[in-house]
Design an enzyme around this catalytic site. Structure first.
Site, PDB file in Angstrom:
ATOM      1  N   ARG A  23       5.062   4.116   9.602  1.00 48.05           N
ATOM      2  CA  ARG A  23       3.611   3.948   9.397  1.00 48.05           C
ATOM      3  C   ARG A  23       2.834   5.216   9.756  1.00 48.05           C
ATOM      4  O   ARG A  23       1.697   5.128  10.239  1.00 48.05           O
ATOM      5  CB  ARG A  23       3.064   2.770  10.203  1.00 48.05           C
ATOM      6  CG  ARG A  23       3.483   1.415   9.695  1.00 48.05           C
ATOM      7  CD  ARG A  23       2.594   0.949   8.550  1.00 48.05           C
ATOM      8  NE  ARG A  23       3.143  -0.263   7.945  1.00 48.05           N
ATOM      9  CZ  ARG A  23       2.723  -1.488   8.230  1.00 48.05           C
ATOM     10  NH1 ARG A  23       1.745  -1.680   9.063  1.00 48.05           N
ATOM     11  NH2 ARG A  23       3.273  -2.529   7.632  1.00 48.05           N
ATOM     12  N   ARG A  27      -3.794   3.479   9.683  1.00 52.31           N
ATOM     13  CA  ARG A  27      -5.181   3.342  10.146  1.00 52.31           C
ATOM     14  C   ARG A  27      -5.513   4.092  11.430  1.00 52.31           C
ATOM     15  O   ARG A  27      -6.675   4.242  11.764  1.00 52.31           O
ATOM     16  CB  ARG A  27      -5.511   1.852  10.311  1.00 52.31           C
ATOM     17  CG  ARG A  27      -5.663   1.142   8.987  1.00 52.31           C
ATOM     18  CD  ARG A  27      -5.510  -0.354   9.151  1.00 52.31           C
ATOM     19  NE  ARG A  27      -4.130  -0.673   9.478  1.00 52.31           N
ATOM     20  CZ  ARG A  27      -3.672  -1.897   9.691  1.00 52.31           C
ATOM     21  NH1 ARG A  27      -4.489  -2.921   9.662  1.00 52.31           N
ATOM     22  NH2 ARG A  27      -2.404  -2.101   9.965  1.00 52.31           N
ATOM     23  N   ARG A  36      -8.663   5.431   2.223  1.00 53.28           N
ATOM     24  CA  ARG A  36      -8.575   4.005   1.894  1.00 53.28           C
ATOM     25  C   ARG A  36      -9.939   3.487   1.450  1.00 53.28           C
ATOM     26  O   ARG A  36     -10.036   2.706   0.496  1.00 53.28           O
ATOM     27  CB  ARG A  36      -8.060   3.205   3.084  1.00 53.28           C
ATOM     28  CG  ARG A  36      -7.632   1.809   2.670  1.00 53.28           C
ATOM     29  CD  ARG A  36      -7.169   1.004   3.849  1.00 53.28           C
ATOM     30  NE  ARG A  36      -8.308   0.413   4.531  1.00 53.28           N
ATOM     31  CZ  ARG A  36      -8.281  -0.770   5.133  1.00 53.28           C
ATOM     32  NH1 ARG A  36      -7.167  -1.463   5.150  1.00 53.28           N
ATOM     33  NH2 ARG A  36      -9.350  -1.227   5.717  1.00 53.28           N
ATOM     34  N   ASP A  73       4.117  -0.468  -0.281  1.00 52.00           N
ATOM     35  CA  ASP A  73       4.352  -1.592   0.622  1.00 52.00           C
ATOM     36  C   ASP A  73       5.549  -2.400   0.131  1.00 52.00           C
ATOM     37  O   ASP A  73       5.810  -2.444  -1.070  1.00 52.00           O
ATOM     38  CB  ASP A  73       3.116  -2.501   0.720  1.00 52.00           C
ATOM     39  CG  ASP A  73       3.214  -3.399   1.946  1.00 52.00           C
ATOM     40  OD1 ASP A  73       2.887  -2.933   3.048  1.00 52.00           O
ATOM     41  OD2 ASP A  73       3.665  -4.548   1.808  1.00 52.00           O
ATOM     42  N   TYR A 150       8.250 -13.648   3.348  1.00 54.23           N
ATOM     43  CA  TYR A 150       6.844 -13.620   2.923  1.00 54.23           C
ATOM     44  C   TYR A 150       6.634 -14.445   1.647  1.00 54.23           C
ATOM     45  O   TYR A 150       5.617 -15.116   1.482  1.00 54.23           O
ATOM     46  CB  TYR A 150       6.382 -12.174   2.696  1.00 54.23           C
ATOM     47  CG  TYR A 150       6.223 -11.392   3.981  1.00 54.23           C
ATOM     48  CD1 TYR A 150       5.052 -11.470   4.727  1.00 54.23           C
ATOM     49  CD2 TYR A 150       7.254 -10.588   4.461  1.00 54.23           C
ATOM     50  CE1 TYR A 150       4.902 -10.768   5.914  1.00 54.23           C
ATOM     51  CE2 TYR A 150       7.115  -9.873   5.649  1.00 54.23           C
ATOM     52  CZ  TYR A 150       5.941  -9.975   6.371  1.00 54.23           C
ATOM     53  OH  TYR A 150       5.803  -9.280   7.546  1.00 54.23           O
TER      54      TYR A 150
HETATM   55  O1  CP3 Z   1       3.549   5.313   6.429  1.00 56.18           O
HETATM   56  C1  CP3 Z   1       4.433   4.477   6.114  1.00 56.18           C
HETATM   57  O2  CP3 Z   1       5.217   3.963   6.926  1.00 56.18           O
HETATM   58  C2  CP3 Z   1       4.619   4.137   4.641  1.00 56.18           C
HETATM   59  C3  CP3 Z   1       3.983   2.987   4.112  1.00 56.18           C
HETATM   60  C4  CP3 Z   1       4.377   1.583   4.532  1.00 56.18           C
HETATM   61  C5  CP3 Z   1       3.418   0.543   4.630  1.00 56.18           C
HETATM   62  N1  CP3 Z   1       4.068  -0.641   4.830  1.00 56.18           N
HETATM   63  C6  CP3 Z   1       1.975   0.735   4.485  1.00 56.18           C
HETATM   64  C7  CP3 Z   1       1.070  -0.298   5.026  1.00 56.18           C
HETATM   65  C8  CP3 Z   1       5.619   1.003   4.774  1.00 56.18           C
HETATM   66  C9  CP3 Z   1       6.997   1.653   4.870  1.00 56.18           C
HETATM   67  C10 CP3 Z   1       5.414  -0.402   4.946  1.00 56.18           C
HETATM   68  C11 CP3 Z   1       6.501  -1.386   5.167  1.00 56.18           C
HETATM   69  C12 CP3 Z   1       6.162  -2.785   5.436  1.00 56.18           C
HETATM   70  N2  CP3 Z   1       5.154  -3.526   4.904  1.00 56.18           N
HETATM   71  C13 CP3 Z   1       6.951  -3.641   6.233  1.00 56.18           C
HETATM   72  C14 CP3 Z   1       8.247  -3.261   6.930  1.00 56.18           C
HETATM   73  C15 CP3 Z   1       8.015  -2.456   8.155  1.00 56.18           C
HETATM   74  C16 CP3 Z   1       7.440  -3.223   9.310  1.00 56.18           C
HETATM   75  O3  CP3 Z   1       6.305  -2.864   9.699  1.00 56.18           O
HETATM   76  O4  CP3 Z   1       8.089  -4.128   9.814  1.00 56.18           O
HETATM   77  C17 CP3 Z   1       6.336  -4.914   6.229  1.00 56.18           C
HETATM   78  C18 CP3 Z   1       6.820  -6.138   6.975  1.00 56.18           C
HETATM   79  C19 CP3 Z   1       5.205  -4.836   5.379  1.00 56.18           C
HETATM   80  C20 CP3 Z   1       4.264  -5.933   4.994  1.00 56.18           C
HETATM   81  C21 CP3 Z   1       2.896  -5.660   5.443  1.00 56.18           C
HETATM   82  N3  CP3 Z   1       2.080  -4.665   4.947  1.00 56.18           N
HETATM   83  C22 CP3 Z   1       2.171  -6.355   6.438  1.00 56.18           C
HETATM   84  C23 CP3 Z   1       2.703  -7.520   7.236  1.00 56.18           C
HETATM   85  C24 CP3 Z   1       0.915  -5.747   6.525  1.00 56.18           C
HETATM   86  C25 CP3 Z   1      -0.241  -6.206   7.366  1.00 56.18           C
HETATM   87  C26 CP3 Z   1      -0.060  -5.831   8.787  1.00 56.18           C
HETATM   88  C27 CP3 Z   1      -0.738  -4.531   9.081  1.00 56.18           C
HETATM   89  O5  CP3 Z   1      -0.116  -3.637   9.689  1.00 56.18           O
HETATM   90  O6  CP3 Z   1      -1.928  -4.447   8.722  1.00 56.18           O
HETATM   91  C28 CP3 Z   1       0.897  -4.662   5.617  1.00 56.18           C
HETATM   92  C29 CP3 Z   1      -0.226  -3.723   5.391  1.00 56.18           C
HETATM   93  C30 CP3 Z   1       0.083  -2.261   5.424  1.00 56.18           C
HETATM   94  N4  CP3 Z   1       1.161  -1.659   4.857  1.00 56.18           N
HETATM   95  C31 CP3 Z   1      -0.753  -1.256   5.985  1.00 56.18           C
HETATM   96  C32 CP3 Z   1      -0.148  -0.021   5.729  1.00 56.18           C
HETATM   97  C33 CP3 Z   1      -0.666   1.350   6.069  1.00 56.18           C
HETATM   98  C34 CP3 Z   1      -2.097  -1.500   6.636  1.00 56.18           C
HETATM   99  C35 CP3 Z   1      -3.033  -1.798   5.527  1.00 56.18           C
HETATM  100  C36 CP3 Z   1      -4.398  -1.255   5.694  1.00 56.18           C
HETATM  101  O7  CP3 Z   1      -4.626  -0.044   5.505  1.00 56.18           O
HETATM  102  O8  CP3 Z   1      -5.274  -2.094   5.959  1.00 56.18           O
END
Ligand code: CP3
Length: 346
Positions: A23, A27, A36, A73, A150
């Site tokens: 990540r 944010r 964003r 994602d 999910y």
């Molecule tokens: O920088 C990076 O790591 C690359 C991008 C990336 C994102 N999600 C962007 C993201 C990667 C590799 C993921 C993987 C991901 N997504 C996983 C596996 C890794 C882990 O964290 O266990 C999972 C389970 C998801 C599903 C997901 N996406 C959830 C549950 C959420 C909401 C929770 C949260 O952190 O807000 C997301 C949203 C998400 N994916 C964000 C980002 C940067 C936040 C969204 C935002 O900007 O509001």
């Protein structure tokens, strides 16, 4: 000269471990929040190739990480298979659910995901042009089990209860969903590699709730099938597996699946992992992401302890899970400086 991440993945022990962060585009960075906002919302950002490439590059410019991870994602694959997907502000992902054969029958076939996902492949192409030549580009997908949790629940769940209930109540349907996701993941990662990804990572964030034979069948086996298929299509492509919270199941995971590197969560003791996991090849991890919030001497001490514990073999430094939005960007710099201090000290 080969990139440091690729050298570690090939099994080389480096004097300083290369480093990136789960990540890392997120944010906690003001520049991410600005881009964003420009995109409108999270999913629009994922599908806007220019802006997705921009946020991927932001942490590379700010910190000089050794790898960039494609900005996308894991839930884009269900969407490409035909599920509805939206992000409720402040609440995380929401999806239409899969609970019956009728729901499953509405899903697209694995080979039909590319129209939806074409902008992601374009992001990869832009990144290969724009990244510094020493930076490795990592593509990724969710593992079938994690993505299925999910799709079945329609949201994130603390214990993956709905997915376990479907596995117990209608295993044929559950297994069919895992099979569809396995094939779609092979298609998706293969297309990322063709577009220029130099390594791919399979995120099984909820692997820890699978125990015993269920872990072998629904975490290890899909990861093995995906890894073997990718290596058959793209000889030499390195694969990182992340069966998060697998505990003692981390031991033997690389041998059983063929992944080149196993990513460790922060619950794993580095000394144990050096003896039981790193013996089979590269490991990645595993600083607790809470240190990115709290910083200070504890961050420095724990970072040094992890570097030392894994110094006898191939290691990529990373967190044990994603950095959280409340993290302080200065603590990320402190972690990087600590990992690289051996070099700076000469
Ligand atoms: O920088 C990076 O790591 C690359 C991008 C990336 C994102 N999600 C962007 C993201 C990667 C590799 C993921 C993987 C991901 N997504 C996983 C596996 C890794 C882990 O964290 O266990 C999972 C389970 C998801 C599903 C997901 N996406 C959830 C549950 C959420 C909401 C929770 C949260 O952190 O807000 C997301 C949203 C998400 N994916 C964000 C980002 C940067 C936040 C969204 C935002 O900007 O509001």
């Amino acid at each position: 000269m080969t990139k440091t991440i690729l050298r570690a993945l090939a099994g080389e022990t480096l004097p300083t471990p290369p480093i990136w962060m789960m990540r890392q585009a997120g944010r906690y960075l003001p520049e991410y929040r600005a881009t964003r906002a420009q995109a409108g919302d999270f999913l629009s950002l994922c599908y806007n190739s220019e802006l997705a490439a921009e946020v991927t590059l932001q942490p590379i410019r700010r910190y000089g990480f050794d790898a960039a991870i494609l900005f996308a994602d894991i839930l884009l694959v269900p969407q490409a298979l035909g599920a509805d997907l939206w992000f409720a502000e402040g609440e995380g992902p929401r999806l239409s659910t899969i609970g019956s054969e009728t729901d499953f029958a509405k899903l697209r076939h694995a080979g039909d995901i590319h129209d939806t996902l074409a902008p992601i492949y374009e992001t990869v192409r832009i990144l290969r042009r724009e990244l510094p030549q020493e930076t490795t580009l990592i593509g990724f997908a969710g593992a079938p089990w994690t993505v299925a949790t999910y799709m079945i629940a329609g949201r994130g769940t603390p214990d993956q209860g709905p997915a376990h209930a479907l596995m117990a109540g209608n295993e044929a349907l559950f297994a069919a969903l895992i099979g569809r996701l396995t094939n779609a993941t092979i298609e998706y990662l293969s297309a990322q590699i063709e577009a220029g990804a130099e390594c791919v990572k399979i995120f099984d964030s909820w692997a820890g709730s699978l125990k015993g034979a269920a872990f072998d069948t629904y975490a290890t086996e899909p990861c093995r099938i995906i890894t073997q298929a990718l290596k058959a299509r793209h000889p030499g492509i390195p694969v990182i597996g992340f069966p998060r919270e697998a505990g003692e199941k981390y031991e033997g995971f690389a041998k059983a699946t063929g992944v080149d590197c196993v990513a460790l969560d922060s619950a794993v003791d580095p000394a144990w992992a050096a003896a039981h996991v790193q013996v089979d090849g590269c490991v990645q991890g595993n600083l607790a992401s809470s240190h990115m919030v709290t910083g200070g001497q504890a961050l420095v001490d724990e970072t040094r302890a992890i570097v030392k514990a894994f110094s006898g073999g191939p290691h990529i430094f990373n967190l044990g899970h994603g950095i959280t939005p409340d993290a302080d960007p200065a603590n990320v710099q402190l972690m990087i400086d600590t990992v690289r201090e051996g070099v700076h000290a000469g």
